[in-house]
Design an enzyme around this catalytic site. Structure first.
Site, PDB file in Angstrom:
ATOM      1  N   GLU A  95       3.588  -6.163   6.855  1.00  0.00           N
ATOM      2  CA  GLU A  95       2.766  -5.174   7.574  1.00  0.00           C
ATOM      3  C   GLU A  95       3.059  -5.130   9.066  1.00  0.00           C
ATOM      4  OE1 GLU A  95       1.759  -7.147   5.206  1.00  0.00           O
ATOM      5  OE2 GLU A  95       0.352  -6.115   3.874  1.00  0.00           O
ATOM      6  N   LYS A 107      45.477  10.497  17.836  1.00  0.00           N
ATOM      7  CA  LYS A 107      44.518  10.978  16.830  1.00  0.00           C
ATOM      8  C   LYS A 107      45.073  12.236  16.145  1.00  0.00           C
ATOM      9  CE  LYS A 107      40.232   8.931  18.757  1.00  0.00           C
ATOM     10  NZ  LYS A 107      40.037   7.773  17.901  1.00  0.00           N
ATOM     11  N   SER A 138      34.527   7.818  20.199  1.00  0.00           N
ATOM     12  CA  SER A 138      33.225   7.615  20.843  1.00  0.00           C
ATOM     13  C   SER A 138      32.977   8.648  21.932  1.00  0.00           C
ATOM     14  CB  SER A 138      33.113   6.196  21.390  1.00  0.00           C
ATOM     15  OG  SER A 138      34.315   5.760  21.916  1.00  0.00           O
ATOM     16  N   ALA A 155       0.844  -1.193   0.000  1.00  0.00           N
ATOM     17  CA  ALA A 155       0.000   0.000   0.000  1.00  0.00           C
ATOM     18  C   ALA A 155       0.882   1.247   0.000  1.00  0.00           C
ATOM     19  CB  ALA A 155      -0.892   0.001   1.230  1.00  0.00           C
ATOM     20  N   GLU A 215      41.604   5.440  21.379  1.00  0.00           N
ATOM     21  CA  GLU A 215      40.898   6.636  21.874  1.00  0.00           C
ATOM     22  C   GLU A 215      41.896   7.512  22.654  1.00  0.00           C
ATOM     23  OE1 GLU A 215      38.079   7.451  20.888  1.00  0.00           O
ATOM     24  OE2 GLU A 215      36.808   8.353  22.408  1.00  0.00           O
ATOM     25  N   ASP A 218      47.311   0.793   9.130  1.00  0.00           N
ATOM     26  CA  ASP A 218      47.596   0.612  10.561  1.00  0.00           C
ATOM     27  C   ASP A 218      49.091   0.803  10.783  1.00  0.00           C
ATOM     28  OD1 ASP A 218      47.597  -0.427  13.347  1.00  0.00           O
ATOM     29  OD2 ASP A 218      45.569  -1.060  12.840  1.00  0.00           O
ATOM     30  N   GLU A 223      -1.058  -9.722  -1.500  1.00  0.00           N
ATOM     31  CA  GLU A 223      -2.458 -10.057  -1.197  1.00  0.00           C
ATOM     32  C   GLU A 223      -3.314 -10.059  -2.464  1.00  0.00           C
ATOM     33  OE1 GLU A 223      -2.558  -7.077   2.067  1.00  0.00           O
ATOM     34  OE2 GLU A 223      -3.626  -8.655   3.136  1.00  0.00           O
ATOM     35  N   MET A 263      36.729  -1.654  15.116  1.00  0.00           N
ATOM     36  CA  MET A 263      35.875  -0.710  14.393  1.00  0.00           C
ATOM     37  C   MET A 263      36.377  -0.472  12.970  1.00  0.00           C
ATOM     38  SD  MET A 263      33.545  -0.148  16.557  1.00  0.00           S
ATOM     39  CE  MET A 263      32.574   1.180  15.886  1.00  0.00           C
ATOM     40  N   GLY A 290       0.137  -5.538   0.269  1.00  0.00           N
ATOM     41  CA  GLY A 290      -1.076  -5.562  -0.548  1.00  0.00           C
ATOM     42  C   GLY A 290      -0.846  -6.129  -1.939  1.00  0.00           C
ATOM     43  N   VAL A 306      41.574   4.810  15.315  1.00  0.00           N
ATOM     44  CA  VAL A 306      42.737   4.378  16.105  1.00  0.00           C
ATOM     45  C   VAL A 306      42.368   4.455  17.582  1.00  0.00           C
ATOM     46  CG1 VAL A 306      44.355   5.122  14.321  1.00  0.00           C
ATOM     47  CG2 VAL A 306      43.770   6.712  16.149  1.00  0.00           C
TER      48      VAL A 306
HETATM   49  P1  NAD Z   1      40.985  -1.265  18.581  1.00  0.00           P
HETATM   50  O1  NAD Z   1      41.958  -1.249  19.693  1.00  0.00           O
HETATM   51  O2  NAD Z   1      40.319  -2.548  18.251  1.00  0.00           O
HETATM   52  O3  NAD Z   1      41.706  -0.776  17.246  1.00  0.00           O
HETATM   53  C1  NAD Z   1      42.533   0.319  17.162  1.00  0.00           C
HETATM   54  C2  NAD Z   1      43.499   0.104  16.007  1.00  0.00           C
HETATM   55  O4  NAD Z   1      44.192   1.306  15.772  1.00  0.00           O
HETATM   56  C3  NAD Z   1      44.546  -0.974  16.274  1.00  0.00           C
HETATM   57  O5  NAD Z   1      44.572  -1.896  15.209  1.00  0.00           O
HETATM   58  C4  NAD Z   1      45.845  -0.194  16.352  1.00  0.00           C
HETATM   59  O6  NAD Z   1      46.962  -0.930  15.884  1.00  0.00           O
HETATM   60  C5  NAD Z   1      45.527   0.986  15.457  1.00  0.00           C
HETATM   61  N1  NAD Z   1      46.385   2.133  15.711  1.00  0.00           N
HETATM   62  C6  NAD Z   1      46.773   2.635  16.898  1.00  0.00           C
HETATM   63  N2  NAD Z   1      47.577   3.703  16.710  1.00  0.00           N
HETATM   64  C7  NAD Z   1      47.679   3.870  15.386  1.00  0.00           C
HETATM   65  C8  NAD Z   1      48.370   4.803  14.567  1.00  0.00           C
HETATM   66  N3  NAD Z   1      49.114   5.763  15.088  1.00  0.00           N
HETATM   67  N4  NAD Z   1      48.250   4.692  13.240  1.00  0.00           N
HETATM   68  C9  NAD Z   1      47.506   3.712  12.696  1.00  0.00           C
HETATM   69  N5  NAD Z   1      46.852   2.808  13.422  1.00  0.00           N
HETATM   70  C10 NAD Z   1      46.929   2.881  14.753  1.00  0.00           C
HETATM   71  O7  NAD Z   1      39.933  -0.129  18.901  1.00  0.00           O
HETATM   72  P2  NAD Z   1      38.421   0.037  18.415  1.00  0.00           P
HETATM   73  O8  NAD Z   1      37.525  -0.585  19.395  1.00  0.00           O
HETATM   74  O9  NAD Z   1      38.342  -0.347  16.997  1.00  0.00           O
HETATM   75  O10 NAD Z   1      38.218   1.605  18.557  1.00  0.00           O
HETATM   76  C11 NAD Z   1      38.772   2.516  17.657  1.00  0.00           C
HETATM   77  C12 NAD Z   1      38.111   3.869  17.821  1.00  0.00           C
HETATM   78  O11 NAD Z   1      36.719   3.747  17.635  1.00  0.00           O
HETATM   79  C13 NAD Z   1      38.284   4.508  19.195  1.00  0.00           C
HETATM   80  O12 NAD Z   1      38.399   5.885  19.049  1.00  0.00           O
HETATM   81  C14 NAD Z   1      36.986   4.152  19.889  1.00  0.00           C
HETATM   82  O13 NAD Z   1      36.671   5.045  20.913  1.00  0.00           O
HETATM   83  C15 NAD Z   1      36.012   4.266  18.762  1.00  0.00           C
HETATM   84  N6  NAD Z   1      34.764   3.532  18.921  1.00  0.00           N
HETATM   85  C16 NAD Z   1      34.749   2.271  19.422  1.00  0.00           C
HETATM   86  C17 NAD Z   1      33.548   1.598  19.543  1.00  0.00           C
HETATM   87  C18 NAD Z   1      33.517   0.186  20.058  1.00  0.00           C
HETATM   88  O14 NAD Z   1      32.431  -0.290  20.405  1.00  0.00           O
HETATM   89  N7  NAD Z   1      34.633  -0.510  20.103  1.00  0.00           N
HETATM   90  C19 NAD Z   1      32.351   2.215  19.151  1.00  0.00           C
HETATM   91  C20 NAD Z   1      32.391   3.489  18.605  1.00  0.00           C
HETATM   92  C21 NAD Z   1      33.599   4.136  18.496  1.00  0.00           C
END
Ligand code: NAD
Length: 728
Positions: free
Chosen positions: A139, A409, A431, A66, A404, A345, A117, A326, A114, A402
């Site tokens: 539905e 970063k 995050s 629909a 946190e 990486d 149907e 991630m 639909g 990478v």
């Molecule tokens: P992770 O530890 O699994 O992976 C991080 C990767 O980054 C590793 O493989 C490491 O070797 C690489 N790394 C570190 N320094 C580096 C550099 N200088 N150059 C290139 N690579 C480098 O971490 P993750 O869980 O994948 O988290 C990654 C990011 O995503 C973080 O900022 C985290 O806060 C964010 N995040 C995580 C989640 C989650 O649920 N895990 C959710 C949302 C956001």
């Protein structure tokens, strides 16, 4: 002809009606198309030269259901009119079914809702052998039921036991299965489909009556009140109750339709089905699911809020830095979107590990039959593992995932900017770290943006895009184009600690900790959490996300914001004590470690709530007010959302709703956090929060935005006519 359907009569006297709705993306049942179709079908019925009618479509799909816009407009009608309209349609379909001249459905593509149907009301159905055609009645996903005879005809063809899973979950059926079930009578080559349908008419293969109009008809799977029948309905009823927690009335009503309808003659059964449909249609759950699950999500997917004037981006190369949990997931989705990916990486080993994740993921998809092996390999081949920033040259966008850590970063940002073009957009998947701060490390902060994915990346549908103070419209548009390319749903929010989703989601688990510290039994907390419509109880959820992550984020927030400031805002520090205890004292960081609030077995499946939780938090109050606990769980999330809106983090109600359902699984039956408030009514919600604040403290204090809107009689969805709720 009408621009909706075409029709002709061949030299053998077989008429063909072809659905081809020119101004629509697909064929749908709308007022106009149904009117045009009915007129054409009737003309053929009344034409003595016509022996029978074939219905097919000139589009890729047959008919997909629909027109939802039409349904939405009908919400303003009184229930009696909705029912009457439903019966008009059912009488017409019944006429097709019982007409002396046969009507045959030539199903050339997906036949859903639909559309399916209508095909079921034809006495003979041929389906094309083209790969992947879906037949289904979805539905239920919109809180409705198939109200054009679907519950009755599929119920009679399959019998209740086989039909109910299709009706109550909306799952699809493929051609071979449909043939086995007798849902279709024949499968024909795509280019000979209409010919096969015509042949069925000319060779007299179409039965004179539908099976259920024959004397002595029996549907499969046991007569009413046989043992099988009783088992299906008794067992099915309790299973549904467990799954829906009573929050979704449609599966229940579908069961009622099959139970009662199959014991009635067809015409009476269709009237019963129509009444059940009308009750669902007039009720709040279908409105909530349609508003957010359909309109809200479609608007987000179509990028309706994309900044104007920025040309659409064509992605040929996207960089992903950090090949961990991630990053590897982001690489998978990006490659599946059709774009080359550089997965970078620090070491070759780490990059290769990420690439292996991609290969394994798509191999699993192929093994499950979701794609061919060749396609799986082709997608994985698009991902190039690397340790060299030069490989990012020519990329339109890069996303870092990478560690946190601000310092890391910042280095990654600078290294990427050094090799990419001036309009290249840098996205961070942080995050927790505010985007504006991270952007200070960028030469081009205007092209710096937050692109927040959820874990597991391949599965979670939402991406939260976060604009920093200096983020340009160009960067926002490119990020939105990217999310569209990878077929996920974007919402755009402004910068703040925890952005929108993490911040609000955290209030749910925190409320669970508060209940624990008050002496509410952990089992009650978990069950009440699920009963609200949340996907899991708060303790199970934090176990899955990582208690240690929550612990770390909370402590960092305290460090940066200050305990006093947080206390003034009503932060309940008893919840933090629970976190400290489980992470620091008893060292149970969550599911990934095999121990959290729950115990886990060797396959990492939860077995029971860890008895230590009961010891540390003995149950003080077994006579809890379940409604009040439910209210706390949902109100606290809605309140935090309202604060996000007040602070300008979230700028629109539909963004908040879509983000809540698809981001952290907020109870979809309510239509999202803001729809939840809207359903209760702002003045009433305000009153309830004031009462909760009096009992439980400042965190329930309503923000000024709510007070102002309630005082002015304003609403978040002002343009909608919300009819008085019929009882569901
Ligand atoms: P992770 O530890 O699994 O992976 C991080 C990767 O980054 C590793 O493989 C490491 O070797 C690489 N790394 C570190 N320094 C580096 C550099 N200088 N150059 C290139 N690579 C480098 O971490 P993750 O869980 O994948 O988290 C990654 C990011 O995503 C973080 O900022 C985290 O806060 C964010 N995040 C995580 C989640 C989650 O649920 N895990 C959710 C949302 C956001």
């Amino acid at each position: 002809m009408s621009g909706l359907i075409k029709s002709d009569i061949d030299s053998d006297g077989v008429a063909t009606i072809v659905w081809d709705m020119q101004d629509y993306p697909m064929n749908v049942l709308s007022e106009e198309s149904l009117r045009a179709f009915e007129a054409e079908w009737r003309a053929h019925q009344n034409n003595d030269d016509v022996k029978g009618v074939v219905i097919t479509s000139a589009r890729e799909a047959f008919i997909v259901g629909a027109d939802i816009n039409m349904l939405w407009r009908m919400r303003a009608w009184p229930a009696a009119e909705v029912f009457a309209q439903n019966q008009v349609l059912n009488r017409f379909f019944r006429e097709i079914e019982t007409a002396p001249k046969p009507t045959v459905a030539a199903i050339n593509g997906d036949a859903l809702g639909g559309g399916f149907e209508l095909a079921l009301a034809c006495r003979y159905r041929v389906i094309s052998d083209r790969d992947g055609i879906k037949l289904g009645l979805p539905e239920v996903m919109l809180g409705l039921l198939p109200g054009a005879g679907g519950t009755q005809r599929l119920g009679r063809i399959l019998g209740p036991k086989e039909a109910l899973p299709y009706l109550t979950t909306g799952k699809n059926m493929r051609a071979q299965k449909a043939l086995g079930f007798g849902v279709v009578h024949d499968i024909a080559p795509a280019d000979g489909l209409v010919a096969a349908a015509k042949k069925a008419i000319l060779e007299g293969k179409v039965p004179a009556k539908a099976p259920w109009d024959e004397k002595g008809f029996r549907f499969p799977g046991g007569a009413p009140h046989s043992r099988d029948w009783t088992q299906t309905f008794a067992g099915g009823g309790s299973m549904l109750r467990r799954e829906t927690q009573g929050n979704y009335p449609s599966p229940q009503r579908i069961m009622a339709c099959v139970y009662h309808g199959l014991q009635l003659p067809m015409d009476k059964a269709l009237s019963y089905e129509g009444r059940q449909f009308t009750a669902l249609f007039m009720g709040p759950t279908s409105r909530n699911l349609i508003r957010t699950g359909w309109f809200g999500r479609n608007a987000a997917n179509k990028l309706e809020k994309r900044p104007k004037g920025v040309p659409e981006t064509t992605f040929t190369k996207v960089g992903v830095i950090g090949a961990g949990v991630m990053g590897a997931g982001i690489a998978s989705c990006t490659a599946a979107g059709g774009c080359d990916v550089v997965l970078l990486d620090i070491s070759e080993e780490a990059a290769a590990k990420g690439k292996q994740h991609v290969i394994d993921y798509f191999a699993r998809q192929a093994a499950k039959g979701r794609m061919t092996k060749e396609k799986a390999e082709a997608i994985a081949a698009r991902v190039k593992p690397s340790t060299d920033y030069k490989d990012l040259e020519g990329a339109q966008m890069t996303i870092e995932a990478v560690f946190e850590d601000r310092g890391i970063k910042a280095k990654v940002t600078a290294a990427t900017e050094a090799v990419t073009a001036s309009d290249h957009v840098f996205g961070t998947n942080t995050s927790t770290l505010p985007i504006t701060g991270l952007a200070e490390a960028a030469e081009r902060p205007e092209e710096f943006i937050g692109v927040h994915f959820f874990s597991p990346v391949e599965k979670m549908p939402l991406v939260e895009i976060i604009r920093g103070e200096k983020t340009s419209d160009h960067a926002a548009a490119v990020a939105m184009d990217y999310v569209k390319m990878i077929k996920k749903t974007p919402i755009v929010v402004n910068d703040a600690r925890g952005f929108y989703t993490s911040r609000v989601f955290g209030t749910y688990t925190r409320e669970g900790f508060m209940m624990l510290s008050e002496g509410v039994s952990p089992a009650v907390i978990e069950n009440v959490g699920k009963a609200t419509g949340m996907p899991m109880g708060p303790l199970e959820l934090i176990d899955m996300v990582g208690i240690d992550t929550g612990h770390k984020i909370t402590h960092e927030t305290i460090k940066e914001v200050g305990r006093d400031v947080m206390a003034a805002r009503g932060e309940p520090f008893e919840a933090l004590d629970v976190l400290d205890w489980i992470v620091e004292e008893v060292e149970r960081p969550g599911q990934k470690a095999g121990k959290g609030f729950y115990d886990y077995d060797g396959d990492n499946k939860k077995t029971r709530i860890w008895p230590g939780v009961y010891e540390r938090f003995p149950t003080k109050n077994s006579d809890v007010d379940v409604d009040e606990l439910k209210k706390r769980f949902l109100h606290i999330q809605a309140l935090e959302t309202l604060r996000c809106m007040e602070e300008g983090v979230v700028t629109a109600a539909d963004d908040a709703d879509v983000g809540s359902i698809f981001g952290w699984g907020f109870a979809p039956c309510h239509g999202g956090v803001i729809s939840y408030v809207e359903n209760i009514g702002l003045p009433q919600f305000l009153k309830e929060c004031e009462a909760l604040a009096e009992t439980y403290g400042k965190r329930f204090e309503p923000p000024q935005l709510l007070r102002d809107m309630a005082a002015r009689g304003q609403r978040f969805y002002p343009d909608e006519e919300i009819p008085a709720h019929a009882a569901e």
